[in-house]
Scaffold this active site. Structure first.
Site, PDB file in Angstrom:
ATOM      1  N   PRO A 126      50.898  41.643  52.746  1.00 38.91           N
ATOM      2  CG  PRO A 126      51.587  43.078  53.169  1.00 38.91           C
ATOM      3  CD  PRO A 126      51.680  42.496  52.648  1.00 38.91           C
ATOM      4  CB  CYS A 127      46.695  39.178  54.445  1.00 39.86           C
ATOM      5  SG  CYS A 127      46.645  37.378  53.998  1.00 39.86           S
ATOM      6  CG  HIS A 128      51.441  37.787  57.915  1.00 38.98           C
ATOM      7  ND1 HIS A 128      51.551  37.973  56.592  1.00 38.98           N
ATOM      8  CD2 HIS A 128      52.291  38.794  58.879  1.00 38.98           C
ATOM      9  CE1 HIS A 128      53.140  38.720  56.708  1.00 38.98           C
ATOM     10  NE2 HIS A 128      53.590  38.831  57.325  1.00 38.98           N
TER      11      HIS A 128
END
Length: 157
Positions: A120-122
């Protein structure tokens, strides 16, 4: 290596992998035909992504096999520890990884994350709370963060 294209609320998503795990999940801006059949190696990833977008899943359990440098893999592993519906900053992530001065390297590794949504880089934002760079576009980052942490409807009475 097998590949499939599925429709998501954020566009067509390409999924690649083999029996060793899923190596790449990306959202595409160009028009692409959705796959009619899904290879066995990709089926669980497709199912779990569909559940995520339907609001029925907040973590992923299928086997992943991202390709990158040791440092990138270290950053991606740290991203996996960010809880669903929560965010952290690039600076906090750098400190967590043991080097506050590595903020640019951490941001670079974050931007090269090959497993959209799953790693989950977001969930990484600017120290001031701003939505900073996102390979899929800031509008997608905003959508994902709102999807994971929807506003609570308040009663008028």
């Amino acid at each position: 290596m097998v590949q499939a294209h599925i429709k998501t609320p954020l566009g067509i998503t390409a999924i690649e992998g083999d029996t060793e795990g899923i190596t790449k999940i990306t959202v595409l801006d160009e028009a692409m035909t959705v796959s009619n059949t899904i290879a066995t190696e990709l089926q669980e990833a497709v199912n779990q992504l569909e559940e995520y977008f339907a609001g029925k899943r907040n973590n992923f359990t299928f086997k992943i096999n991202p390709q990158g440098t040791d440092f990138q893999k270290k950053v991606w592993q740290a991203l996996l520890e960010i809880p669903y519906g929560k965010t952290t900053s690039y600076q906090k992530l750098s400190i967590q990884l043991g080097d506050v001065k590595a903020i640019r390297a951490v941001a670079s590794a974050n931007g090269k994350n090959p497993l959209w949504i799953v790693v989950p880089c977001h969930r990484v934002i600017g120290s001031d709370g701003s939505l900073t760079g996102y390979a899929g576009g800031l509008w997608r980052k905003k959508w994902l963060l709102e999807h994971e942490n929807p506003p609570i409807q308040q009663s008028l009475f």
